[in-house]
Design a protein around this motif. Structure first.
Motif, PDB file in Angstrom:
ATOM      1  N   GLN A   1       0.832  -1.209   0.000  1.00 41.40           N
ATOM      2  CA  GLN A   1       0.000   0.000   0.000  1.00 41.40           C
ATOM      3  C   GLN A   1       0.868   1.262   0.000  1.00 41.40           C
ATOM      4  O   GLN A   1       0.470   2.297   0.525  1.00 41.40           O
ATOM      5  CB  GLN A   1      -0.914  -0.008   1.239  1.00 41.40           C
ATOM      6  N   ARG A   2       2.038   1.164  -0.597  1.00 39.56           N
ATOM      7  CA  ARG A   2       3.002   2.270  -0.573  1.00 39.56           C
ATOM      8  C   ARG A   2       2.409   3.553  -1.144  1.00 39.56           C
ATOM      9  O   ARG A   2       2.557   4.635  -0.573  1.00 39.56           O
ATOM     10  CB  ARG A   2       4.248   1.877  -1.360  1.00 39.56           C
ATOM     11  N   ASP A   3       1.727   3.451  -2.259  1.00 40.70           N
ATOM     12  CA  ASP A   3       1.209   4.648  -2.928  1.00 40.70           C
ATOM     13  C   ASP A   3       0.195   5.386  -2.056  1.00 40.70           C
ATOM     14  O   ASP A   3       0.215   6.626  -1.966  1.00 40.70           O
ATOM     15  CB  ASP A   3       0.573   4.261  -4.269  1.00 40.70           C
ATOM     16  N   GLU A   4      -0.713   4.643  -1.421  1.00 35.87           N
ATOM     17  CA  GLU A   4      -1.725   5.266  -0.558  1.00 35.87           C
ATOM     18  C   GLU A   4      -1.063   5.938   0.646  1.00 35.87           C
ATOM     19  O   GLU A   4      -1.458   7.041   1.060  1.00 35.87           O
ATOM     20  CB  GLU A   4      -2.740   4.219  -0.084  1.00 35.87           C
ATOM     21  N   ILE A   5      -0.026   5.288   1.214  1.00 37.65           N
ATOM     22  CA  ILE A   5       0.666   5.861   2.377  1.00 37.65           C
ATOM     23  C   ILE A   5       1.377   7.159   1.987  1.00 37.65           C
ATOM     24  O   ILE A   5       1.278   8.181   2.689  1.00 37.65           O
ATOM     25  CB  ILE A   5       1.680   4.843   2.949  1.00 37.65           C
ATOM     26  N   LEU A   6       2.077   7.151   0.868  1.00 36.69           N
ATOM     27  CA  LEU A   6       2.830   8.334   0.448  1.00 36.69           C
ATOM     28  C   LEU A   6       1.893   9.477   0.051  1.00 36.69           C
ATOM     29  O   LEU A   6       2.224  10.655   0.254  1.00 36.69           O
ATOM     30  CB  LEU A   6       3.756   7.985  -0.714  1.00 36.69           C
ATOM     31  N   LEU A   7       0.714   9.146  -0.473  1.00 37.12           N
ATOM     32  CA  LEU A   7      -0.260  10.186  -0.810  1.00 37.12           C
ATOM     33  C   LEU A   7      -0.771  10.873   0.453  1.00 37.12           C
ATOM     34  O   LEU A   7      -0.898  12.106   0.506  1.00 37.12           O
ATOM     35  CB  LEU A   7      -1.425   9.569  -1.591  1.00 37.12           C
ATOM     36  N   ALA A   8      -1.066  10.077   1.475  1.00 41.72           N
ATOM     37  CA  ALA A   8      -1.510  10.655   2.754  1.00 41.72           C
ATOM     38  C   ALA A   8      -0.403  11.496   3.369  1.00 41.72           C
ATOM     39  O   ALA A   8      -0.647  12.588   3.907  1.00 41.72           O
ATOM     40  CB  ALA A   8      -1.937   9.544   3.706  1.00 41.72           C
ATOM     41  N   ASN A   9       0.832  11.004   3.277  1.00 42.23           N
ATOM     42  CA  ASN A   9       1.964  11.747   3.833  1.00 42.23           C
ATOM     43  C   ASN A   9       2.185  13.059   3.085  1.00 42.23           C
ATOM     44  O   ASN A   9       2.564  14.080   3.680  1.00 42.23           O
ATOM     45  CB  ASN A   9       3.219  10.883   3.768  1.00 42.23           C
ATOM     46  N   LYS A  10       1.919  13.054   1.774  1.00 44.37           N
ATOM     47  CA  LYS A  10       2.056  14.277   0.982  1.00 44.37           C
ATOM     48  C   LYS A  10       1.093  15.352   1.475  1.00 44.37           C
ATOM     49  O   LYS A  10       1.444  16.541   1.540  1.00 44.37           O
ATOM     50  CB  LYS A  10       1.802  13.963  -0.493  1.00 44.37           C
ATOM     51  N   LYS A  11      -0.131  14.953   1.845  1.00 46.10           N
ATOM     52  CA  LYS A  11      -1.099  15.913   2.396  1.00 46.10           C
ATOM     53  C   LYS A  11      -0.562  16.532   3.682  1.00 46.10           C
ATOM     54  O   LYS A  11      -0.678  17.749   3.891  1.00 46.10           O
ATOM     55  CB  LYS A  11      -2.430  15.211   2.670  1.00 46.10           C
ATOM     56  N   ASP A  12       0.026  15.703   4.545  1.00 49.36           N
ATOM     57  CA  ASP A  12       0.579  16.226   5.803  1.00 49.36           C
ATOM     58  C   ASP A  12       1.709  17.214   5.524  1.00 49.36           C
ATOM     59  O   ASP A  12       1.796  18.274   6.161  1.00 49.36           O
ATOM     60  CB  ASP A  12       1.104  15.070   6.666  1.00 49.36           C
ATOM     61  N   LEU A  13       2.567  16.875   4.586  1.00 53.18           N
ATOM     62  CA  LEU A  13       3.699  17.751   4.276  1.00 53.18           C
ATOM     63  C   LEU A  13       3.224  19.080   3.688  1.00 53.18           C
ATOM     64  O   LEU A  13       3.775  20.139   4.015  1.00 53.18           O
ATOM     65  CB  LEU A  13       4.643  17.051   3.293  1.00 53.18           C
ATOM     66  N   GLU A  14       2.215  19.031   2.840  1.00 53.41           N
ATOM     67  CA  GLU A  14       1.686  20.263   2.251  1.00 53.41           C
ATOM     68  C   GLU A  14       1.074  21.160   3.318  1.00 53.41           C
ATOM     69  O   GLU A  14       1.259  22.392   3.294  1.00 53.41           O
ATOM     70  CB  GLU A  14       0.649  19.916   1.176  1.00 53.41           C
ATOM     71  N   GLU A  15       0.345  20.568   4.254  1.00 53.98           N
ATOM     72  CA  GLU A  15      -0.281  21.359   5.319  1.00 53.98           C
ATOM     73  C   GLU A  15       0.740  21.883   6.317  1.00 53.98           C
ATOM     74  O   GLU A  15       0.530  22.915   6.957  1.00 53.98           O
ATOM     75  CB  GLU A  15      -1.337  20.515   6.032  1.00 53.98           C
ATOM     76  N   ALA A  16       1.874  21.149   6.460  1.00 55.52           N
ATOM     77  CA  ALA A  16       2.898  21.557   7.428  1.00 55.52           C
ATOM     78  C   ALA A  16       3.889  22.554   6.849  1.00 55.52           C
ATOM     79  O   ALA A  16       4.651  23.173   7.598  1.00 55.52           O
ATOM     80  CB  ALA A  16       3.651  20.325   7.927  1.00 55.52           C
ATOM     81  N   GLU A  17       3.902  22.710   5.540  1.00 59.88           N
ATOM     82  CA  GLU A  17       4.848  23.619   4.895  1.00 59.88           C
ATOM     83  C   GLU A  17       4.691  25.038   5.439  1.00 59.88           C
ATOM     84  O   GLU A  17       3.604  25.595   5.457  1.00 59.88           O
ATOM     85  CB  GLU A  17       4.620  23.612   3.379  1.00 59.88           C
ATOM     86  N   GLY A  18       5.790  25.592   5.908  1.00 59.33           N
ATOM     87  CA  GLY A  18       5.757  26.942   6.460  1.00 59.33           C
ATOM     88  C   GLY A  18       5.434  26.985   7.943  1.00 59.33           C
ATOM     89  O   GLY A  18       5.618  28.018   8.597  1.00 59.33           O
ATOM     90  N   ARG A  19       4.945  25.879   8.469  1.00 52.45           N
ATOM     91  CA  ARG A  19       4.613  25.844   9.910  1.00 52.45           C
ATOM     92  C   ARG A  19       5.654  25.082  10.726  1.00 52.45           C
ATOM     93  O   ARG A  19       5.826  25.344  11.906  1.00 52.45           O
ATOM     94  CB  ARG A  19       3.242  25.182  10.121  1.00 52.45           C
ATOM     95  N   LEU A  20       6.323  24.115  10.094  1.00 56.62           N
ATOM     96  CA  LEU A  20       7.306  23.309  10.805  1.00 56.62           C
ATOM     97  C   LEU A  20       8.713  23.646  10.331  1.00 56.62           C
ATOM     98  O   LEU A  20       8.932  23.956   9.150  1.00 56.62           O
ATOM     99  CB  LEU A  20       7.040  21.811  10.571  1.00 56.62           C
ATOM    100  N   ALA A  21       9.671  23.554  11.251  1.00 54.54           N
ATOM    101  CA  ALA A  21      11.070  23.768  10.898  1.00 54.54           C
ATOM    102  C   ALA A  21      11.553  22.623  10.016  1.00 54.54           C
ATOM    103  O   ALA A  21      10.968  21.534  10.004  1.00 54.54           O
ATOM    104  CB  ALA A  21      11.913  23.865  12.168  1.00 54.54           C
ATOM    105  N   ALA A  22      12.642  22.866   9.302  1.00 54.04           N
ATOM    106  CA  ALA A  22      13.161  21.876   8.350  1.00 54.04           C
ATOM    107  C   ALA A  22      13.458  20.514   9.000  1.00 54.04           C
ATOM    108  O   ALA A  22      13.111  19.472   8.428  1.00 54.04           O
ATOM    109  CB  ALA A  22      14.415  22.431   7.676  1.00 54.04           C
ATOM    110  N   PRO A  23      14.079  20.460  10.205  1.00 49.52           N
ATOM    111  CA  PRO A  23      14.333  19.143  10.816  1.00 49.52           C
ATOM    112  C   PRO A  23      13.040  18.373  11.107  1.00 49.52           C
ATOM    113  O   PRO A  23      13.001  17.152  10.953  1.00 49.52           O
ATOM    114  CB  PRO A  23      15.074  19.500  12.114  1.00 49.52           C
TER     115      PRO A  23
END
Length: 795
Positions: free
Chosen positions: A399-421
């Motif tokens: 289920q790699r594709d479904e997991i990475l798609l969900a993770n992409k949503k988290d990264l997009e929402e976190a962009e600008g709010r979380l530090a690089a590390p």
């Protein structure tokens, strides 16, 4: 009273209200002038006693977390809260704490109102004192003796006690509130003040005027004149309520004044599903309208007019009127120290009344499911638990594709709010998922001989044999930040060890965590133990989860040092496995290899600076200063853009030095490093013990004797020789994964894998053995023979 208002710095009273305020007393004597009434809003024509008025600002709060937005608050103090245990006199310590909390909230800009009991108890104390004094004088005159006989105190009528105690009670409140530069005003009411339209308007106008002037109204029933309540005349359903006791008064007042929150303090923690103290009684965290049939009510409290049933009916009535309600304990010091402010901050205190039922189970229900599912998991065969973990490993890749798609949503929402590390921790990739799957299969292999492994066998006596075997700890609560890959790792370890599991992830990884948890439950379902692993999705604060000591056996934090410290502070009676800081050291000895040092420093500091096992302090032997080796280290750090902080000794050697370090106990978690100079290996060890966190410490040297001295004398969870600090990891240790790294000295230490999630129990098998047979004159003797232990499966 007017001069008191000026002293407190408030606006003077409206002149039309001044005559009533000077009376301080009964709402029946309100004298509101027509000019004041004109400013009072119009009222519904529907009689108040039949239908609660709708609130201007909408419905009650749906969640505890919203209570911090409460502007207008009524606090009801039950008789058991205000009075002493002997029911004669006031509990001054509790009262002082309550006044302090109300004052704190008032000074935050909230509008606070008190509904208080206590006049009868205070009056009873005063009247008893007067009667005893009078009797003692008469007895001394008639008997002519100094010794007093036993004197019977007559039964005191409650209305007389109220009349005698009301002024003293109010004087006490005024004195306490004055300490916080807050003025208070007394209002006494009867049922008529709510039923009569004019009196109700007068009462409402008075309360609004007091709140406008930042004065705390203290409201009570006028017990000196109120008639006894008629049986079954009150609380007939939630649409009709009269002033029978202070619970119904508080609810009535809360709805009348369009209050945001009503806090009812009693002598119990909240509402239980059966009388508190009875077997299996459970505190109800959230109560919904219609749940009354699931509750069995007991008797009322030792003092006061109402019991818990009256409180619940009053609370539901107020809730229907648009006011949120919390019933909590105001008497227990450990519970009620900051009960009012805790409730307003949204903490999990008492029973919260809500009209909005959550879509899923409560965290208490999840805890019970994890307990039940974990016990079923522990009874499976080792091969079955291994099969679940293998299936989960397969799902991570399938289920790699479904997991990475969900993770992409988290990264997009976190962009600008979380530090690089933190973004790096949040990110998943195909390689990460492949590594996860490999680690899970390692855990599956090691789980074949984990639960139920015999550690010790002893023959106590003939036909009496004892075994010590490994068993799960119970229910684990793992709280983790940013890293969604933590979820399958911890889940696999819990499955292998037969533990139930509650997972609380950060909101920044909500999409990733959701799909990973669904895959975990899919894997568990193949053997019918789906509920053993639960993901907490409700708005539970971490501090509230740490109070569930009856449901959770061990808390494991995975995240920043601040998170770990907060959890260790918040945990109430639950052990916490973890480390508060990762202040890792590397000591470069005078006999260190030039070829090794820069590689080890670069990997330890620069490969992943946000990790808890990253290097934070580099200790340099003083003989290495101004040598090519030292220059190579500095050049490498400059290329890697590492900011250097100089320790006090290092700074003293330099004419122009980097900024001197503020503290030698700093975990940077970034491309920053402290460099300090030491005289020898013992000096390095002393520095580590003074400033380190017992996490991971390293020596770089070619001298084996020096290395062994360092390895044996440094008291840390992980101590390495010529190896990067970053090896301090469960996967790299061959544990498959880790639930965390522990720096404590009890149970587990260092990277905690499968074995760290097990405890033991003792199994004794006998044949009608009794201890008396082993007494001095008994027929049996202890043998205490060690028996061979079955060989562990190492495949």
């Amino acid at each position: 009273m007017l001069s008191q208002v000026y002293r407190c710095g408030f606006q003077p009273f409206n002149q039309h209200l001044l005559p009533w305020v000077q009376c301080t007393a009964v709402s029946g004597s309100h004298r509101i002038q027509p000019s004041v009434i004109r400013h009072v809003r119009s009222w519904s024509n529907i009689p108040f006693i039949t239908v609660p008025l709708s609130r201007a600002h909408g419905k009650s709060f749906a969640h505890r977390s919203e209570l911090k937005h409460a502007k207008r608050i009524v606090v009801k103090l039950g008789s058991a809260v205000v009075t002493r245990g002997d029911e004669c006199g006031l509990a001054l310590g509790r009262l002082a704490s309550i006044v302090e909390q109300v004052s704190v909230l008032q000074n935050q800009g909230r509008e606070m109102m008190l509904v208080t009991s206590g006049a009868v108890a205070f009056g009873k104390q005063r009247l008893r004192h007067e009667i005893l004094l009078s009797q003692s004088v008469r007895q001394a005159l008639h008997s002519g003796q100094n010794q007093l006989k036993e004197m019977a105190i007559p039964v005191l009528e409650a209305r007389a006690c109220a009349a005698a105690g009301q002024s003293g009670l109010m004087a006490l409140y005024e004195a306490m509130f004055t300490q916080y530069s807050i003025c208070a005003a007394q209002i006494l009411v009867t049922n008529l003040d709510f039923h009569d339209e004019q009196k109700r308007r007068n009462l409402n106008g008075t309360l609004h005027e007091l709140l406008r002037m930042n004065i705390v109204p203290i409201v009570n029933t006028n017990d000196a004149v109120v008639p006894p309540a008629e049986p079954n005349s009150d609380l007939q359903g939630v649409n009709v309520i009269s002033v029978k006791d202070n619970d119904s008064l508080a609810a009535r007042l809360a709805v009348e004044m369009k209050t945001d929150l009503l806090i009812i303090l009693s002598d119990v923690e909240g509402l239980f599903d059966s009388p508190p103290g009875s077997d299996d009684a459970k505190l109800i965290d959230i109560f919904y309208p219609g749940d009354q049939q699931s509750v069995t009510f007991g008797t009322k409290s030792r003092v006061g007019m109402g019991g818990m049933e009256a409180k619940v009916k009053a609370a539901l009535w107020a809730l229907q009127g648009g006011t949120s309600v919390v019933i909590a304990n105001g008497t227990h010091p450990k519970v009620s120290g900051h009960v009012i402010t805790d409730i307003v901050e949204g903490k999990k205190v008492g029973t919260f009344f809500s009209e909005v039922k959550p879509a899923g189970p409560t965290v208490e229900q999840q805890g019970e499911m994890a307990r039940s599912g974990g016990r079923m998991l522990a009874t499976l065969e080792p091969e079955q638990r291994a099969e679940i973990i293998h299936h989960l490993a397969d799902l991570l890749t399938d289920q790699r594709d479904e997991i990475l798609l969900a993770n992409k949503k988290d990264l997009e929402e976190a962009e600008g709010r979380l530090a690089a590390p933190l973004l790096k921790r949040l990110s998943l990739s195909t390689s990460k998922l492949n590594s996860l799957a490999i680690g899970l299969r390692q855990i599956a292999a090691s789980s074949q001989d984990s639960v139920g492994r015999v550690l010790r066998r002893t023959r106590i006596a003939k036909n009496l044999e004892l075994e010590q075997v490994t068993v799960p700890i119970g229910v684990l609560l793992v709280i983790f930040e940013s890293r969604p890959d933590c979820l399958p790792q911890v889940a696999a370890l819990a499955i292998a060890s037969g533990n139930g599991l509650l997972l609380k992830g950060g909101k920044e990884a909500v999409h990733s965590n959701r799909i990973l948890h669904l895959l975990t439950q899919e894997a568990l379902s193949i053997h019918g133990v789906k509920e053993a692993v639960q993901l907490v999705n409700t708005r539970e604060e971490v501090e509230d989860l740490c109070r569930l000591d009856k449901m959770i056996d061990l808390i494991i934090p995975r995240g920043s040092s601040q998170l770990v410290r907060d959890i260790q502070k918040a945990a109430k009676g639950i052990p916490v496995m973890g480390h508060s800081e990762g202040i890792c050291h590397m000591y470069v000895d005078s006999e260190a290899s030039v070829d090794k040092v820069t590689r080890l420093v670069r990997d330890s500091k620069c490969e992943y600076p946000a990790a808890c096992n990253a290097l934070e302090t580099l200790l340099i032997h003083r003989d290495l200063l101004r040598t090519p080796l030292f220059d190579q280290i500095i050049d490498m750090l400059r290329v890697e853009q590492v900011k250097i902080h100089a320790g006090p000794k290092f700074a003293s050697y330099l004419t122009f030095s980097p900024s001197e370090v503020k503290s030698l106990r700093t975990e940077y978690g970034d491309l920053e490093l402290c460099i300090e100079v030491v005289d020898n290996v013992q000096d390095a060890i002393d520095h580590i013990h003074k400033y380190g966190s017992s996490h991971t410490d390293v020596i770089v040297t070619e001298n084996e004797n020096t290395a062994e001295f360092f390895l044996q004398h440094v008291d840390s969870a992980c101590v390495f020789w010529n190896a990067s600090t970053r090896f301090s990891d469960g996967y790299r240790f061959g544990l498959g994964a880790e639930v965390g790294i522990s720096t404590s000295r009890i149970h587990a230490r260092g990277p905690v894998g499968l074995e760290g999630l097990l405890t033991t129990k003792w199994l004794l098998r006998g044949k009608d053995h009794v201890v008396s047979d082993f007494s001095e004159h008994g027929s049996l003797k202890y043998l205490h023979e060690n028996l061979p232990v079955p060989q562990r499966n190492t495949n």
